[in-house]
Design a protein around this motif. Structure first.
Motif, mmCIF file in Angstrom:
data_model
loop_
_atom_site.group_PDB
_atom_site.id
_atom_site.type_symbol
_atom_site.label_atom_id
_atom_site.label_comp_id
_atom_site.label_asym_id
_atom_site.label_seq_id
_atom_site.Cartn_x
_atom_site.Cartn_y
_atom_site.Cartn_z
ATOM 1 N N SER A 1 0.837 -1.207 0.000
ATOM 2 C CA SER A 1 0.000 0.000 0.000
ATOM 3 C C SER A 1 0.864 1.246 0.000
ATOM 4 C CB SER A 1 -0.893 0.018 1.251
ATOM 5 O OG SER A 1 -1.836 -1.014 1.214
ATOM 6 N N GLY A 2 0.357 2.288 -0.647
ATOM 7 C CA GLY A 2 1.103 3.537 -0.676
ATOM 8 C C GLY A 2 0.863 4.285 -1.959
ATOM 9 N N PHE A 3 1.795 5.172 -2.264
ATOM 10 C CA PHE A 3 1.679 6.051 -3.416
ATOM 11 C C PHE A 3 2.842 5.769 -4.352
ATOM 12 C CE2 PHE A 3 -0.232 9.455 -5.505
ATOM 13 C CZ PHE A 3 0.614 10.521 -5.739
ATOM 14 N N TYR A 4 2.507 5.469 -5.609
ATOM 15 C CA TYR A 4 3.526 5.109 -6.597
ATOM 16 C C TYR A 4 3.655 6.227 -7.627
ATOM 17 C CZ TYR A 4 3.468 0.453 -4.645
ATOM 18 O OH TYR A 4 3.582 -0.614 -3.784
ATOM 19 N N LEU A 5 4.880 6.639 -7.833
ATOM 20 C CA LEU A 5 5.162 7.718 -8.777
ATOM 21 C C LEU A 5 6.140 7.261 -9.839
ATOM 22 C CD1 LEU A 5 5.556 10.646 -6.267
ATOM 23 C CD2 LEU A 5 3.976 10.673 -8.182
ATOM 24 N N CYS A 6 5.825 7.617 -11.069
ATOM 25 C CA CYS A 6 6.722 7.382 -12.182
ATOM 26 C C CYS A 6 7.427 8.701 -12.504
ATOM 27 C CB CYS A 6 5.903 6.902 -13.378
ATOM 28 S SG CYS A 6 6.837 6.632 -14.886
ATOM 29 N N ALA A 7 8.658 8.635 -12.953
ATOM 30 C CA ALA A 7 9.396 9.853 -13.293
ATOM 31 C C ALA A 7 10.285 9.608 -14.503
ATOM 32 C CB ALA A 7 10.241 10.321 -12.113
#
Lengths: 113, 109
Positions: free
Chosen positions: A86-92
């Motif tokens: 669980s959490g927040f996934y960021l692509c960059a």
């Protein structure tokens, strides 16, 4: 202009179910691509990076995998989700220069229940 | 690996006040970015400043590369400045950005 698109925006998934998160970058050829993860209240951690199609390096082991099937696409996946995913996934993305700025997508919020 | 320390952990301002955020990092960095993270989680790049002083709008960043530290000055704060400010140096290979835990800023009207 470069755009970065992440999908889905949010997911609620059951423990043990599979997961696939996507990221597409338009307007920039051969970018470096990254996946980051942030637990609630935690620090952003780099999970994977890729400098070219088909090549992915793992930075943190979280029982996740990543693939880069196309120059402009980066996929994060697992066959069996854990509560700890669980959490927040960021692509960059960034250019290949060592002093390049990183630009982030809008993220995917994942809740595993 | 790179360690990033940010201070203060949180800050409460009255609208119009100025603020100074600090960032210290343990290893050489080829780039240093300051980000704003909204309460919803999205990241916005504010400034890139590997050395010296840079300005944009009401923000000023000063990075002293040899001392491995950077600061972000917010002038004339506004309620819309509320959120978390993150400092992130890039490693020498350019393939990793390391984040601090951030400074949480609340600007009261």
């Amino acid at each position: 202009a470069q755009t970065i698109h992440q999908w889905p925006v949010a997911e609620i998934k059951a423990v043990g179910s599979p997961l696939s998160l996507g990221c597409t970058i338009k307007g920039k050829s051969s970018p470096n691509l990254y996946w980051y993860w942030q637990a609630t209240g935690g620090t952003l951690q780099q999970l994977f990076y890729s400098i070219t199609v088909g090549q992915v390096e793992s930075v943190v082991q979280l029982n996740l995998s990543a693939s880069r099937p196309k120059d402009d696409q980066f996929i994060l996946s697992t066959e069996k989700l854990l509560l700890s995913h669980s959490g927040f996934y960021l692509c960059a993305w960034s250019l290949r220069a060592v002093n390049s700025d990183y630009t982030f997508g809008s993220g995917t919020r994942l809740l595993v229940i | 690996g790179q360690q990033v320390q940010q201070s203060p952990a949180s800050l409460v301002l009255q609208e119009g006040e100025n603020a100074e955020l600090q960032c210290n990092f343990s290893s050489t960095a080829t780039q240093l970015q300051w980000f704003y993270q909204s309460p919803g989680g999205s990241l916005v790049s504010l400034l890139s400043n590997p050395s010296g002083t840079k300005h944009t709008g009401r923000l000023t960043s000063t990075t002293v590369t040899k001392e491995r530290r950077s600061s972000l000055h917010i002038s004339s704060s506004q309620t819309t400045d509320s959120g978390t400010y993150l400092c992130a140096p890039t490693n020498s290979a350019g393939n990793k950005l390391t984040f601090g835990i951030g400074t949480r800023v609340l600007v009261r009207p």
